[in-house]
Each structure stands twice: as C-alpha cells, then as structure tokens.
Scaffold this motif. Sequence first.
Motif, PDB file in Angstrom:
ATOM      1  N   THR A  34     -17.945  22.852  10.186  1.00  0.00           N
ATOM      2  CA  THR A  34     -17.270  21.780   9.454  1.00  0.00           C
ATOM      3  C   THR A  34     -18.352  20.948   8.762  1.00  0.00           C
ATOM      4  OG1 THR A  34     -17.439  20.274  11.330  1.00  0.00           O
ATOM      5  CG2 THR A  34     -15.438  21.661  11.210  1.00  0.00           C
ATOM      6  N   PRO A  35     -17.983  20.071   7.841  1.00  0.00           N
ATOM      7  CA  PRO A  35     -18.997  19.202   7.224  1.00  0.00           C
ATOM      8  C   PRO A  35     -19.751  18.354   8.262  1.00  0.00           C
ATOM      9  CG  PRO A  35     -17.044  19.229   5.863  1.00  0.00           C
ATOM     10  CD  PRO A  35     -16.690  19.956   7.139  1.00  0.00           C
ATOM     11  N   GLU A  36     -19.041  17.835   9.273  1.00  0.00           N
ATOM     12  CA  GLU A  36     -19.726  17.047  10.311  1.00  0.00           C
ATOM     13  C   GLU A  36     -20.671  17.925  11.123  1.00  0.00           C
ATOM     14  OE1 GLU A  36     -18.720  14.671  14.404  1.00  0.00           O
ATOM     15  OE2 GLU A  36     -17.332  14.385  12.746  1.00  0.00           O
ATOM     16  N   GLU A  37     -20.256  19.146  11.426  1.00  0.00           N
ATOM     17  CA  GLU A  37     -21.130  20.057  12.190  1.00  0.00           C
ATOM     18  C   GLU A  37     -22.368  20.415  11.383  1.00  0.00           C
ATOM     19  OE1 GLU A  37     -22.424  21.550  15.505  1.00  0.00           O
ATOM     20  OE2 GLU A  37     -20.367  20.798  15.450  1.00  0.00           O
ATOM     21  N   TRP A  38     -22.235  20.534  10.076  1.00  0.00           N
ATOM     22  CA  TRP A  38     -23.371  20.784   9.186  1.00  0.00           C
ATOM     23  C   TRP A  38     -24.417  19.666   9.336  1.00  0.00           C
ATOM     24  CZ3 TRP A  38     -25.597  24.590   6.850  1.00  0.00           C
ATOM     25  CH2 TRP A  38     -26.334  24.441   5.677  1.00  0.00           C
ATOM     26  N   VAL A  39     -23.944  18.429   9.349  1.00  0.00           N
ATOM     27  CA  VAL A  39     -24.841  17.280   9.537  1.00  0.00           C
ATOM     28  C   VAL A  39     -25.454  17.323  10.936  1.00  0.00           C
ATOM     29  CG1 VAL A  39     -24.950  14.754   9.677  1.00  0.00           C
ATOM     30  CG2 VAL A  39     -23.631  15.850   7.847  1.00  0.00           C
ATOM     31  N   ARG A  40     -24.623  17.556  11.957  1.00  0.00           N
ATOM     32  CA  ARG A  40     -25.114  17.577  13.342  1.00  0.00           C
ATOM     33  C   ARG A  40     -26.200  18.638  13.520  1.00  0.00           C
ATOM     34  NH1 ARG A  40     -20.900  16.562  16.949  1.00  0.00           N
ATOM     35  NH2 ARG A  40     -19.832  18.372  16.113  1.00  0.00           N
ATOM     36  N   GLN A  41     -25.974  19.841  12.991  1.00  0.00           N
ATOM     37  CA  GLN A  41     -26.967  20.908  13.158  1.00  0.00           C
ATOM     38  C   GLN A  41     -28.265  20.592  12.427  1.00  0.00           C
ATOM     39  OE1 GLN A  41     -26.823  23.344  15.380  1.00  0.00           O
ATOM     40  NE2 GLN A  41     -24.890  22.392  15.972  1.00  0.00           N
ATOM     41  N   HIS A  42     -28.166  20.002  11.249  1.00  0.00           N
ATOM     42  CA  HIS A  42     -29.381  19.576  10.553  1.00  0.00           C
ATOM     43  C   HIS A  42     -30.131  18.532  11.379  1.00  0.00           C
ATOM     44  CE1 HIS A  42     -28.135  21.597   6.856  1.00  0.00           C
ATOM     45  NE2 HIS A  42     -29.340  21.332   6.375  1.00  0.00           N
ATOM     46  N   TYR A  43     -29.377  17.589  11.939  1.00  0.00           N
ATOM     47  CA  TYR A  43     -30.051  16.516  12.667  1.00  0.00           C
ATOM     48  C   TYR A  43     -30.662  17.022  13.976  1.00  0.00           C
ATOM     49  CZ  TYR A  43     -31.699  11.910  12.500  1.00  0.00           C
ATOM     50  OH  TYR A  43     -32.566  10.868  12.382  1.00  0.00           O
ATOM     51  N   ILE A  44     -30.009  17.955  14.631  1.00  0.00           N
ATOM     52  CA  ILE A  44     -30.596  18.569  15.837  1.00  0.00           C
ATOM     53  C   ILE A  44     -31.932  19.209  15.467  1.00  0.00           C
ATOM     54  CG2 ILE A  44     -30.378  20.487  17.469  1.00  0.00           C
ATOM     55  CD1 ILE A  44     -27.312  19.892  17.448  1.00  0.00           C
ATOM     56  N   HIS A  45     -31.941  20.004  14.406  1.00  0.00           N
ATOM     57  CA  HIS A  45     -33.184  20.658  13.986  1.00  0.00           C
ATOM     58  C   HIS A  45     -34.240  19.642  13.567  1.00  0.00           C
ATOM     59  CE1 HIS A  45     -30.915  24.348  14.211  1.00  0.00           C
ATOM     60  NE2 HIS A  45     -32.022  25.016  13.994  1.00  0.00           N
ATOM     61  N   PHE A  46     -33.814  18.563  12.915  1.00  0.00           N
ATOM     62  CA  PHE A  46     -34.751  17.508  12.532  1.00  0.00           C
ATOM     63  C   PHE A  46     -35.435  16.918  13.774  1.00  0.00           C
ATOM     64  CE2 PHE A  46     -35.560  12.974  11.726  1.00  0.00           C
ATOM     65  CZ  PHE A  46     -36.465  13.080  10.676  1.00  0.00           C
ATOM     66  N   LEU A  47     -34.645  16.618  14.806  1.00  0.00           N
ATOM     67  CA  LEU A  47     -35.216  16.064  16.038  1.00  0.00           C
ATOM     68  C   LEU A  47     -36.164  17.050  16.719  1.00  0.00           C
ATOM     69  CD1 LEU A  47     -32.053  14.311  17.493  1.00  0.00           C
ATOM     70  CD2 LEU A  47     -34.126  13.170  16.659  1.00  0.00           C
ATOM     71  N   LEU A  48     -35.784  18.319  16.730  1.00  0.00           N
ATOM     72  CA  LEU A  48     -36.599  19.339  17.397  1.00  0.00           C
ATOM     73  C   LEU A  48     -37.858  19.681  16.604  1.00  0.00           C
ATOM     74  CD1 LEU A  48     -33.792  21.835  18.521  1.00  0.00           C
ATOM     75  CD2 LEU A  48     -34.889  20.057  19.902  1.00  0.00           C
ATOM     76  N   LYS A  49     -37.702  19.884  15.307  1.00  0.00           N
ATOM     77  CA  LYS A  49     -38.816  20.415  14.509  1.00  0.00           C
ATOM     78  C   LYS A  49     -39.695  19.335  13.870  1.00  0.00           C
ATOM     79  CE  LYS A  49     -36.879  24.928  13.925  1.00  0.00           C
ATOM     80  NZ  LYS A  49     -36.209  24.888  15.157  1.00  0.00           N
ATOM     81  N   GLU A  50     -39.090  18.253  13.404  1.00  0.00           N
ATOM     82  CA  GLU A  50     -39.874  17.208  12.728  1.00  0.00           C
ATOM     83  C   GLU A  50     -40.351  16.127  13.700  1.00  0.00           C
ATOM     84  OE1 GLU A  50     -40.328  18.333   9.727  1.00  0.00           O
ATOM     85  OE2 GLU A  50     -38.629  19.698   9.915  1.00  0.00           O
TER      86      GLU A  50
END
Length: 148
Positions: A34-50
């Motif tokens: 969903t659009p919200e899940e798209w944001v959530r997955q990006h933010y998870i990766h941001f926290l993990l990788k950046e």
Amino acid sequence: MEKLNLPSYPFRIKNNEKHYLIFDEVRKKYIVLTPEEWVRQHYIHFLLKEKNYPISLVAVEKQFTINNLKKRTDILVFSPEGTPNIIVECKAPHIKITQDTFDQIARYNLKLNANYLIVTNGLEHYYCKLDPDNETYVFLKEIPSYKI
C-alpha cells in the motif's frame, strides 16, 4: 509507487494476482504494498542502512494497549537495553501531516516513553526528542545515528 524523499533501496516486490507485495526484512514476510507500506519499508531501510540501527532492535506494527484499546506502532526501535527509543509513525505520501498525527504519536508515547518520535509521509519528515524535565518535545533536524 511514488518517489519519496528518502534514498532508493532494492526492494523485493512480487505480484500475487490480486496485489503487489513487498518483502519486509524485519517481519521476514511479504506484505501487501500500500502507499503507507511503501513509506514504512523505505523508512525501515533508512534506519538500518543510513542510521545503522541493528535489525534486532527494530519492531514493525508492535502492538500495545492504551485505555483497553489495542494500538500498533508503525516502527518501534528499541535501545540495546530493550526500552523503547524511537517511535515512527508513517502515513501515505498523499496524507498531510497535521497536529492530529503528532497527537497520535504523543498518545502512544505516554505509554511507551520513547526518547525520539518521527512522523513521516515519505515526503516530509519530522523529528522530535523528548525533554522529560520540561515535559515537551524539541524538534530536531534529523534523528541521530545508532551508537553502541
């Protein structure tokens, strides 16, 4: 899906005839995209990788109870000691971030007592740090990276 104001990541996406699904690295399963899940997955990766937060400290859709009502955090990052450190509230990109959004995450934090709050729709990101002495939140330019 819409381009967000976050880095791009190599997501695993598949189609199951009804929906597109995205693989959640934390929950270790495919989730309806969903659009919200798209944001959530990006933010998870941001926290993990950046920001270098260990995946072992990250929980997604963690359930808790407020006034006998079951609630869920979008993303909850724990400290190494196991206490809540960061609550992230994700909204779909077309959802405007309002005072109601901040009120929602602040209510969650009355129960969880996290140090930091993040509200994002993938395009705009707001970061706050709890100031327990003055019982207020201080807005920050960014969230700190993980430190051991």
